[in-house]
Design a protein around this motif. Structure first.
Motif, PDB file in Angstrom:
ATOM      1  N   PHE A  48     -21.689  14.035  24.566  1.00  0.00           N
ATOM      2  CA  PHE A  48     -21.902  12.773  23.863  1.00  0.00           C
ATOM      3  C   PHE A  48     -21.664  11.599  24.799  1.00  0.00           C
TER       4      PHE A  48
ATOM      5  N   TYR B 299     -26.714  12.172  22.635  1.00  0.00           N
ATOM      6  CA  TYR B 299     -26.262  13.451  23.153  1.00  0.00           C
ATOM      7  C   TYR B 299     -27.347  14.052  24.021  1.00  0.00           C
TER       8      TYR B 299
ATOM      9  N   LYS C  12     -19.741  19.297  13.196  1.00  0.00           N
ATOM     10  CA  LYS C  12     -19.883  17.881  12.867  1.00  0.00           C
ATOM     11  C   LYS C  12     -21.360  17.503  12.791  1.00  0.00           C
ATOM     12  N   TYR C  13     -21.643  16.389  12.113  1.00  0.00           N
ATOM     13  CA  TYR C  13     -23.016  15.886  12.003  1.00  0.00           C
ATOM     14  C   TYR C  13     -22.968  14.383  11.798  1.00  0.00           C
ATOM     15  N   PHE C  14     -24.121  13.736  11.987  1.00  0.00           N
ATOM     16  CA  PHE C  14     -24.270  12.314  11.697  1.00  0.00           C
ATOM     17  C   PHE C  14     -24.914  12.146  10.334  1.00  0.00           C
TER      18      PHE C  14
ATOM     19  N   LYS D 185     -25.318   6.588  13.757  1.00  0.00           N
ATOM     20  CA  LYS D 185     -25.047   7.337  14.991  1.00  0.00           C
ATOM     21  C   LYS D 185     -23.713   6.916  15.602  1.00  0.00           C
TER      22      LYS D 185
ATOM     23  N   THR E  86     -20.601   7.556  13.692  1.00  0.00           N
ATOM     24  CA  THR E  86     -19.527   8.343  13.111  1.00  0.00           C
ATOM     25  C   THR E  86     -19.951   9.789  12.951  1.00  0.00           C
ATOM     26  N   LEU E  87     -19.229  10.688  13.585  1.00  0.00           N
ATOM     27  CA  LEU E  87     -19.454  12.115  13.384  1.00  0.00           C
ATOM     28  C   LEU E  87     -18.652  12.553  12.168  1.00  0.00           C
TER      29      LEU E  87
ATOM     30  N   THR F  37     -17.075  15.548   9.896  1.00  0.00           N
ATOM     31  CA  THR F  37     -16.591  16.909  10.066  1.00  0.00           C
ATOM     32  C   THR F  37     -16.891  17.756   8.837  1.00  0.00           C
TER      33      THR F  37
ATOM     34  N   PHE G  45     -23.501  19.620  15.268  1.00  0.00           N
ATOM     35  CA  PHE G  45     -22.865  19.807  16.566  1.00  0.00           C
ATOM     36  C   PHE G  45     -21.707  20.772  16.424  1.00  0.00           C
TER      37      PHE G  45
ATOM     38  N   ASN H 138     -15.322  16.283  25.544  1.00  0.00           N
ATOM     39  CA  ASN H 138     -16.114  15.151  25.066  1.00  0.00           C
ATOM     40  C   ASN H 138     -15.249  13.929  24.824  1.00  0.00           C
TER      41      ASN H 138
ATOM     42  N   ILE I 296     -14.700   7.362  16.426  1.00  0.00           N
ATOM     43  CA  ILE I 296     -14.756   8.773  16.774  1.00  0.00           C
ATOM     44  C   ILE I 296     -13.494   9.473  16.298  1.00  0.00           C
TER      45      ILE I 296
END
Length: 120
Positions: A16, A26, A63-65, A70, A72-73, A75, A98, A108, A118
């Motif tokens: 990232f 990414y 994790k995902y958005f 784009k 904040t990931l 969980t 991810f 990362n 993050i």
């Protein structure tokens, strides 16, 4: 009514990078696709990821958005989180997921400037 189906593009080994606006991008890594729906259980999802990438779920973080975000990931740590992901996607048919091992998450994090956005 049929359950909504989504293709989860599972990425491992992704690095990232944060741009000047705080958005994450990414690159790199390996990717595999898994079909999921709102009835998919996290244990089953993790098991399929384990088989694809050949490592243990014990050290896995997923994790995902959210669409359009784009910074904040999010969980996924329980079944309800996975169901929310499918529901939050709206009309989107795919989502980048991810997959990180504890080791990759630390790598990362250490490469990123400090950010309140993050959470690892």
């Amino acid at each position: 009514m049929a359950a909504k189906k989504v293709i989860a593009i599972c990425k491992l080994g992704t690095e990232f990078v944060m741009d000047k606006d705080g958005n994450l991008s990414y690159s790199g890594g390996d990717a595999h696709a898994i079909g999921i729906d709102e009835k998919t259980l996290l244990g089953d999802f993790k098991s399929e990821i384990e088989d694809m990438f050949n490592f243990s779920a014990d050290t896995m973080s997923i994790k995902y958005f959210l669409p359009g975000n784009k910074k904040t990931l999010i969980t996924i740590s329980k079944d309800k989180d996975l169901q929310r992901m499918v529901n939050f996607l709206g009309d989107t048919d795919t989502v980048d997921v991810f997959v990180m091992t504890e080791e990759a998450a630390v790598r990362n994090l250490s490469n990123m400037p400090a950010s309140r956005y993050i959470l690892f």
